[in-house]
Design a protein around this motif. Structure first.
Motif, mmCIF file in Angstrom:
data_model
loop_
_atom_site.group_PDB
_atom_site.id
_atom_site.type_symbol
_atom_site.label_atom_id
_atom_site.label_comp_id
_atom_site.label_asym_id
_atom_site.label_seq_id
_atom_site.Cartn_x
_atom_site.Cartn_y
_atom_site.Cartn_z
ATOM 1 N N ILE A 107 1.035 -0.742 -0.257
ATOM 2 C CA ILE A 107 0.236 -0.349 -0.162
ATOM 3 C C ILE A 107 0.986 1.078 0.021
ATOM 4 C CG2 ILE A 107 -1.621 1.227 1.448
ATOM 5 C CD1 ILE A 107 -2.937 -1.086 2.367
ATOM 6 N N VAL A 108 0.019 2.142 -0.731
ATOM 7 C CA VAL A 108 1.376 3.356 -0.797
ATOM 8 C C VAL A 108 -0.245 4.577 -0.507
ATOM 9 C CG1 VAL A 108 2.820 5.168 -2.430
ATOM 10 C CG2 VAL A 108 3.149 3.010 -2.157
ATOM 11 N N ALA A 109 0.195 5.443 0.555
ATOM 12 C CA ALA A 109 -1.318 5.424 0.829
ATOM 13 C C ALA A 109 -0.039 7.261 0.807
ATOM 14 C CB ALA A 109 -1.447 5.538 2.147
ATOM 15 N N LYS A 110 -0.361 8.055 -0.315
ATOM 16 C CA LYS A 110 0.412 9.550 0.798
ATOM 17 C C LYS A 110 -0.508 10.483 0.726
ATOM 18 C CE LYS A 110 2.010 12.677 -3.308
ATOM 19 N NZ LYS A 110 2.484 12.808 -4.969
ATOM 20 N N SER A 111 -0.192 11.581 1.106
ATOM 21 C CA SER A 111 -1.346 12.852 1.999
ATOM 22 C C SER A 111 -0.206 13.993 1.289
ATOM 23 C CB SER A 111 -1.550 12.172 3.961
ATOM 24 O OG SER A 111 -1.773 11.420 4.352
ATOM 25 N N ILE A 112 -1.217 14.459 1.288
ATOM 26 C CA ILE A 112 -0.968 16.143 1.650
ATOM 27 C C ILE A 112 -1.759 17.366 2.781
ATOM 28 C CG2 ILE A 112 -0.834 17.333 -0.284
ATOM 29 C CD1 ILE A 112 -1.451 16.162 -2.273
ATOM 30 N N VAL A 113 -0.858 17.223 3.734
ATOM 31 C CA VAL A 113 -0.927 18.038 5.201
ATOM 32 C C VAL A 113 -1.711 18.855 4.781
ATOM 33 C CG1 VAL A 113 0.068 17.843 7.395
ATOM 34 C CG2 VAL A 113 0.617 16.158 6.383
ATOM 35 N N LYS A 114 -2.058 19.440 5.578
ATOM 36 C CA LYS A 114 -3.069 20.586 5.349
ATOM 37 C C LYS A 114 -1.491 21.825 6.472
ATOM 38 C CE LYS A 114 -7.619 20.245 5.342
ATOM 39 N NZ LYS A 114 -9.100 20.033 6.236
ATOM 40 N N GLN A 115 -1.404 23.324 5.643
ATOM 41 C CA GLN A 115 -0.456 24.377 6.081
ATOM 42 C C GLN A 115 -0.918 24.384 7.754
ATOM 43 O OE1 GLN A 115 2.863 25.608 5.295
ATOM 44 N NE2 GLN A 115 1.889 24.533 3.612
ATOM 45 N N GLY A 116 -0.392 24.293 8.949
ATOM 46 C CA GLY A 116 -0.654 24.114 10.113
ATOM 47 C C GLY A 116 -0.164 22.789 10.879
ATOM 48 N N LYS A 117 -0.746 21.803 9.697
ATOM 49 C CA LYS A 117 -1.310 21.025 11.199
ATOM 50 C C LYS A 117 0.230 19.526 10.598
ATOM 51 C CE LYS A 117 -5.274 22.138 11.082
ATOM 52 N NZ LYS A 117 -5.880 22.872 12.465
ATOM 53 N N GLU B 104 -8.202 -1.320 16.888
ATOM 54 C CA GLU B 104 -8.986 -0.061 17.115
ATOM 55 C C GLU B 104 -7.572 1.755 16.867
ATOM 56 O OE1 GLU B 104 -7.142 2.134 19.974
ATOM 57 O OE2 GLU B 104 -8.769 3.233 20.051
ATOM 58 N N HIS B 105 -7.193 1.718 16.966
ATOM 59 C CA HIS B 105 -6.070 2.269 16.315
ATOM 60 C C HIS B 105 -6.037 2.633 14.793
ATOM 61 C CE1 HIS B 105 -3.388 -1.229 14.992
ATOM 62 N NE2 HIS B 105 -3.280 -0.907 14.311
ATOM 63 N N PHE B 106 -6.902 2.435 14.253
ATOM 64 C CA PHE B 106 -6.980 3.040 12.758
ATOM 65 C C PHE B 106 -8.078 3.125 12.508
ATOM 66 C CE2 PHE B 106 -6.442 1.921 7.945
ATOM 67 C CZ PHE B 106 -7.924 2.601 7.742
ATOM 68 N N GLU B 107 -9.200 2.406 13.395
ATOM 69 C CA GLU B 107 -10.793 3.680 12.963
ATOM 70 C C GLU B 107 -10.164 4.659 14.195
ATOM 71 O OE1 GLU B 107 -13.201 0.201 14.910
ATOM 72 O OE2 GLU B 107 -13.427 -0.254 12.383
ATOM 73 N N ARG B 108 -10.137 4.719 15.065
ATOM 74 C CA ARG B 108 -9.420 6.247 15.939
ATOM 75 C C ARG B 108 -8.553 6.796 15.452
ATOM 76 N NH1 ARG B 108 -5.374 6.806 19.425
ATOM 77 N NH2 ARG B 108 -5.560 4.103 19.486
ATOM 78 N N ASN B 109 -7.336 6.649 14.504
ATOM 79 C CA ASN B 109 -6.486 7.577 14.193
ATOM 80 C C ASN B 109 -6.781 7.698 12.598
ATOM 81 O OD1 ASN B 109 -4.737 8.300 16.257
ATOM 82 N ND2 ASN B 109 -3.960 6.195 15.558
ATOM 83 N N VAL B 110 -7.530 7.085 11.555
ATOM 84 C CA VAL B 110 -7.824 7.710 10.294
ATOM 85 C C VAL B 110 -8.314 8.580 9.471
ATOM 86 C CG1 VAL B 110 -8.344 6.363 7.613
ATOM 87 C CG2 VAL B 110 -6.541 5.061 9.685
ATOM 88 N N PRO B 111 -9.804 8.272 10.671
ATOM 89 C CA PRO B 111 -10.573 9.605 10.213
ATOM 90 C C PRO B 111 -10.340 10.822 10.751
ATOM 91 C CG PRO B 111 -11.341 7.741 11.861
ATOM 92 C CD PRO B 111 -10.517 7.486 11.415
ATOM 93 N N LYS B 112 -9.370 11.592 12.276
ATOM 94 C CA LYS B 112 -8.523 12.364 12.689
ATOM 95 C C LYS B 112 -7.322 12.889 11.086
ATOM 96 C CE LYS B 112 -8.532 11.241 17.200
ATOM 97 N NZ LYS B 112 -7.534 10.525 18.159
ATOM 98 N N MET B 113 -6.651 11.682 10.955
ATOM 99 C CA MET B 113 -5.435 12.167 9.774
ATOM 100 C C MET B 113 -6.207 12.639 8.334
ATOM 101 S SD MET B 113 -3.366 8.780 10.429
ATOM 102 C CE MET B 113 -1.778 9.172 9.085
ATOM 103 N N LYS B 114 -7.817 11.986 8.423
ATOM 104 C CA LYS B 114 -7.985 12.352 7.051
ATOM 105 C C LYS B 114 -8.593 13.695 7.290
ATOM 106 C CE LYS B 114 -9.536 8.494 4.485
ATOM 107 N NZ LYS B 114 -10.675 7.751 4.420
ATOM 108 N N ALA B 115 -9.532 13.930 8.579
ATOM 109 C CA ALA B 115 -9.239 15.737 8.551
ATOM 110 C C ALA B 115 -7.955 16.479 8.532
ATOM 111 C CB ALA B 115 -10.233 16.100 9.776
ATOM 112 N N LEU B 116 -7.063 16.415 9.291
ATOM 113 C CA LEU B 116 -5.615 16.836 8.442
ATOM 114 C C LEU B 116 -4.752 17.053 7.448
ATOM 115 C CD1 LEU B 116 -3.798 15.476 11.776
ATOM 116 C CD2 LEU B 116 -4.440 17.511 11.858
ATOM 117 N N ARG B 117 -5.743 16.557 6.377
ATOM 118 C CA ARG B 117 -4.956 16.182 5.469
ATOM 119 C C ARG B 117 -5.542 16.900 4.491
ATOM 120 N NH1 ARG B 117 -4.940 10.148 4.854
ATOM 121 N NH2 ARG B 117 -6.909 9.912 3.818
#
Lengths: 95, 95
Positions: free
Chosen positions: B4-14, B69-82
């Motif tokens: 899996i290659v999961a590329k995130s473009i993180v928002k400024q300041g996040k 648990e860690h995927f379901e807790r963290n991935v939505p938060k990460m989505k909000a930051l990118r």
């Protein structure tokens, strides 16, 4: 270490030609000094998305790679077989 | 094997917030059954481009990972930051 992810979206009907060039790039690049790994992957949902994931010791090895005979001969041909939206990203490892 | 290659473009300041969540994902995912490698990389030309490259034994391991648990807790938060243009691609190895 420098990691390169080079993602190509191959044009319709050009997959076999692209694969042949890619295969040569894999074989020859692996013999280069400073090449740690050099792998070719295919998107499991779209067989026209082909991605190289490469690990190089440092930028010096990457720059030498880009001056090799096989790079200068094959990469322009591969560019002609893929869509312009293809992309190459150089990474450093964080974890 | 599934890569899996999961590329995130993180928002400024996040970036720092994203890195903290990403670090936990790396630590916990590596402990999962079927996880071969799980690495985080940063684009050397744009520090807001962060990419996970993950190797899993098979799709069963990927699906189990996505129910942890860690995927379901963290991935939505990460989505909000990118940025929405972030992408995840599943690959099979060709070479």
């Amino acid at each position: 270490m420098v990691v390169i992810v080079a993602k190509s979206i191959v044009k319709q009907g050009k997959l076999e030609a692209f694969k042949a060039l890619a295969q040569e790039m894999v074989e020859k690049s692996r013999e280069e000094e400073g090449c740690i790994t050099y792998q070719l992957y295919q998107d499991i949902h779209n067989d026209h998305v082909m991605t190289f994931i490469e690990e190089w010791e440092n930028m010096k090895a990457v720059e030498a790679h880009q001056k090799t005979e096989h790079f200068e001969r094959n990469v322009p041909k591969m560019k002609a077989l893929r869509h312009p939206s293809s992309e190459m990203t150089l990474y450093k490892k964080l974890t």
